[in-house]
Design an enzyme around this catalytic site. Sequence first.
Site, short mmCIF file in Angstrom:
data_model
loop_
_atom_site.label_atom_id
_atom_site.label_comp_id
_atom_site.label_asym_id
_atom_site.label_seq_id
_atom_site.Cartn_x
_atom_site.Cartn_y
_atom_site.Cartn_z
N HIS A 1 56.44 21.20 -4.52
CA HIS A 1 55.44 20.23 -4.08
C HIS A 1 55.54 18.95 -4.90
O HIS A 1 56.21 18.91 -5.93
CB HIS A 1 54.02 20.82 -4.18
CG HIS A 1 53.51 20.96 -5.58
ND1 HIS A 1 52.18 20.79 -5.92
CD2 HIS A 1 54.14 21.27 -6.75
CE1 HIS A 1 52.03 20.99 -7.22
NE2 HIS A 1 53.19 21.28 -7.75
N CYS B 1 52.43 14.47 -1.34
CA CYS B 1 52.54 15.91 -1.04
C CYS B 1 52.86 16.18 0.43
O CYS B 1 53.79 16.93 0.76
CB CYS B 1 51.28 16.65 -1.49
SG CYS B 1 49.78 16.29 -0.56
N HIS C 1 45.78 19.07 -0.45
CA HIS C 1 47.11 19.20 -1.07
C HIS C 1 47.92 20.25 -0.32
O HIS C 1 47.38 21.23 0.18
CB HIS C 1 46.99 19.59 -2.54
CG HIS C 1 48.28 19.49 -3.29
ND1 HIS C 1 48.81 18.28 -3.70
CD2 HIS C 1 49.17 20.44 -3.70
CE1 HIS C 1 49.95 18.49 -4.33
NE2 HIS C 1 50.20 19.80 -4.33
#
Length: 382
Positions: A357, A297, A345
């Site tokens: 993402h 990520c 994240h």
Amino acid sequence: MAAHRKSAHRKPKQRPFTGPAARTAATLALAGAATATSATGAGAAPAEPAPTAAQVRAKVDRLYHDAEVATEKYNGAKEKETAARKAVDTLADEAARRTDRLNTARHALGSMATAQYRTGALDPAVQLALSSDPDSYLERAAHLDRAGDRQAGLLGNIRRQLSGIARVKARADQETEALAARRAELNEHRTAIRTKLADARTLLATLTAAERAAYERSADAAHGGGPAQADPATSQAADGSATHPDRAVAGAHADRSAPRASVAAPNSRAARAVSFAHGAIGKPYVWGATGPNAFDCSGLTQAAWKAAGVSLPRTTYTQINAGQRVSRSELAPGDLVFFYSGISHVGLYIGGGQMIHAPRPGAPVRIAPISQMPFAGATRVA
């Protein structure tokens, strides 16, 4: 007569059971053993029931989240390990340069000492007394004094060089210890990631094919994607092989069909970052990867902004401090959006409540709504 009475009291000789009698005895013996076993285990706790499919899915989700937390720690440790390794290499180069200068100074001092030895230098007063030309001697003596000054200077320089090399070596020793600690930390996080992903694969293997397919559909829906495109069992680390190529390609086709947000980026650099992220859609999630063929990520957001000419730090918990904080209502394309309380994240906002993402192992880069995960904050890079 006595012998007859003695034989009359002897026990009759036992004969083994045969035929139906033997079968009856064996049946009774087995039944008795079973009864005894049942009685012995009467107090034992019953076996734990197998987890339900819902419980397995919840555990797998938690393992994936924990693996992502460990991945960001791994990324941070990797940066520190790289910096420590560079510091050790730099100090080794500096020590080599200083050693070369020391050897040059030592050679010059040795040459001067050799020359003095060959002249058989006498006490200056004796040389003056024996000289037939005092004026000429005094001139030579002045040169000798200057040579002595140069020798003293060389000695001082050598002492300084030795002291400097000792300091460099001491710093190198400290950096070497730091490097060993960073590498140990790196291995710890790498092991944690692999263990959690292996546990997730083991749990998923307990589901039926239909249950697993249902889990993949629900997990993809939670991350804004279509049907599952990759098998978590094929996802590897950044230092291993990538995900299953056929499924990664399928993910690319499925996710590239998603509509692009119509909101304009606030500036050209943000537009370039968003464009890069769109180009990465369908590429596999691989922990520790920063592109160009796979991403985790924070690796994706770092690569997107690098394409726009902006250098971001490596981890989610450092990227959140890499720009100006903005509220959820102020989001604009190119902003970094962060999730979970531990800032584990990150995605790149593209407008319309959507982001691009790298979701998790087995799920390629895709467009997803930012509402699907616990929102933790946002940062505007430029």
